[in-house]
Design a protein around this motif. Sequence first.
Motif, short mmCIF file in Angstrom:
data_model
loop_
_atom_site.label_atom_id
_atom_site.label_comp_id
_atom_site.label_asym_id
_atom_site.label_seq_id
_atom_site.Cartn_x
_atom_site.Cartn_y
_atom_site.Cartn_z
N ALA A 61 7.79 -12.82 -5.96
CA ALA A 61 8.95 -12.77 -5.06
C ALA A 61 8.93 -11.45 -4.29
O ALA A 61 8.71 -10.39 -4.87
N PRO A 62 9.18 -11.49 -2.98
CA PRO A 62 9.16 -10.28 -2.16
C PRO A 62 10.47 -9.51 -2.26
O PRO A 62 11.22 -9.36 -1.28
N ASP A 63 10.77 -9.01 -3.45
CA ASP A 63 12.03 -8.31 -3.71
C ASP A 63 11.74 -6.81 -3.78
O ASP A 63 11.03 -6.35 -4.68
N LEU A 64 12.27 -6.04 -2.84
CA LEU A 64 11.98 -4.62 -2.75
C LEU A 64 13.06 -3.75 -3.36
O LEU A 64 13.06 -2.52 -3.19
N ARG A 65 13.97 -4.35 -4.12
CA ARG A 65 14.97 -3.56 -4.83
C ARG A 65 14.36 -2.97 -6.10
O ARG A 65 13.38 -3.49 -6.63
N ALA A 66 14.95 -1.87 -6.56
CA ALA A 66 14.52 -1.32 -7.84
C ALA A 66 14.75 -2.34 -8.95
O ALA A 66 15.73 -3.10 -8.92
N ILE A 125 -9.65 -4.83 2.20
CA ILE A 125 -8.96 -6.06 1.85
C ILE A 125 -8.81 -6.09 0.33
O ILE A 125 -9.70 -5.66 -0.41
N ALA A 126 -7.66 -6.57 -0.13
CA ALA A 126 -7.34 -6.53 -1.55
C ALA A 126 -6.60 -7.79 -1.95
O ALA A 126 -6.30 -8.67 -1.13
N GLY A 127 -6.27 -7.88 -3.23
CA GLY A 127 -5.48 -8.98 -3.78
C GLY A 127 -4.42 -8.43 -4.71
O GLY A 127 -3.70 -7.51 -4.36
N HIS A 128 -4.30 -9.01 -5.90
CA HIS A 128 -3.50 -8.50 -7.02
C HIS A 128 -1.99 -8.71 -6.86
O HIS A 128 -1.31 -8.97 -7.83
N LEU A 129 -1.44 -8.59 -5.65
CA LEU A 129 0.00 -8.59 -5.47
C LEU A 129 0.59 -9.97 -5.20
O LEU A 129 1.81 -10.11 -5.10
N HIS A 130 -0.27 -10.99 -5.04
CA HIS A 130 0.22 -12.36 -4.84
C HIS A 130 1.21 -12.44 -3.67
O HIS A 130 2.17 -13.21 -3.72
N ARG A 131 0.98 -11.66 -2.64
CA ARG A 131 1.81 -11.68 -1.44
C ARG A 131 0.93 -11.40 -0.23
O ARG A 131 -0.02 -10.62 -0.33
N PRO A 132 1.21 -12.01 0.93
CA PRO A 132 0.52 -11.60 2.16
C PRO A 132 1.15 -10.32 2.69
O PRO A 132 2.33 -10.30 3.05
N ILE A 133 0.38 -9.25 2.73
CA ILE A 133 0.90 -7.94 3.11
C ILE A 133 -0.10 -7.25 4.03
O ILE A 133 -1.30 -7.20 3.74
#
Length: 290
Positions: free
Chosen positions: A222-227, A194-202
């Motif tokens: 923001a969950p933006d997966l574009r470059a 279990i981890a954190g850091h990314l401020h997203r539920p993943i």
Amino acid sequence: MPDRSPVLLVCQISDLHIGLDGDAPDESATVRARAVIDRIAALDPAPDVVVLSGDLTDRGDALSYRRLRDLLAPLAMPVLPMTGNHDRRAAMLDVFHGTPTAGGFVQYDWRLGGRRIILLDTLDEGRGGGGFCAERAAWFDAALGAEPDLPTLVALHHPPFGVGIDWMDPRDDAPWIERLRRVVSRHPQIVALIAGHLHRPIAASWMGRPCMVASSVAPQLAPDLRATPLAAPDGRALVVLEPPAFVLHRWSADALASHFMQAATAPALVRLDASMAAVLAECIAENHSD
């Protein structure tokens, strides 16, 4: 005979960033943290333990750690603090002075019901990315090797893999990840990370193990997966004001189920009355039938 080991409820709070206060009331880290803590204090059944998986404060200052300690007062269960890249070990340990260390790093374990949580220190002070030196890796390897049959959940701040948010993703071949990978590969008793850091539920998998990244208390990424077009900024959202959140991990003898939860309770659309009790009794009978 079925395994009668108790179900453990492990609550994970991550990325509180106490001391980070925006202009709007719902951007205040203290207000958001209090909402999460109040929700957890009211949970029934109560969690067995709360893991604070790093970035407890925004600047690593003593005042913010003291503020967090006071905010945590309503929680009656053990609370296990960890370091994130915004934390500073000396200031954190001065306030949370009972926190164990190993070689000066905030690494330790916690046990209950024939299971164990190992909490790792991935802080590399002065950098945003993760760190996991040979000394920390040796401690981790020895702790796992001493009890190879003890089911173990590993908690760390920095996920050791990319998720597609490129400005936060580490290099796959980063030395600290290689050290962690070598240890994890040798110890099959690790049930999940279990981890954190990314401020997203993943939800992810790494090295054949489930990995859950916690939602943050502070505003989410923001969950933006574009470059990311650094040479031609396009005004895209980077941080969004979603509700403060946490995770409740239900750890039974044969499964770890992670519930990604928000601080606010949602309005009820259906309630348990006599008619619904009959419907649910039918569901239970069907689920338990051969």
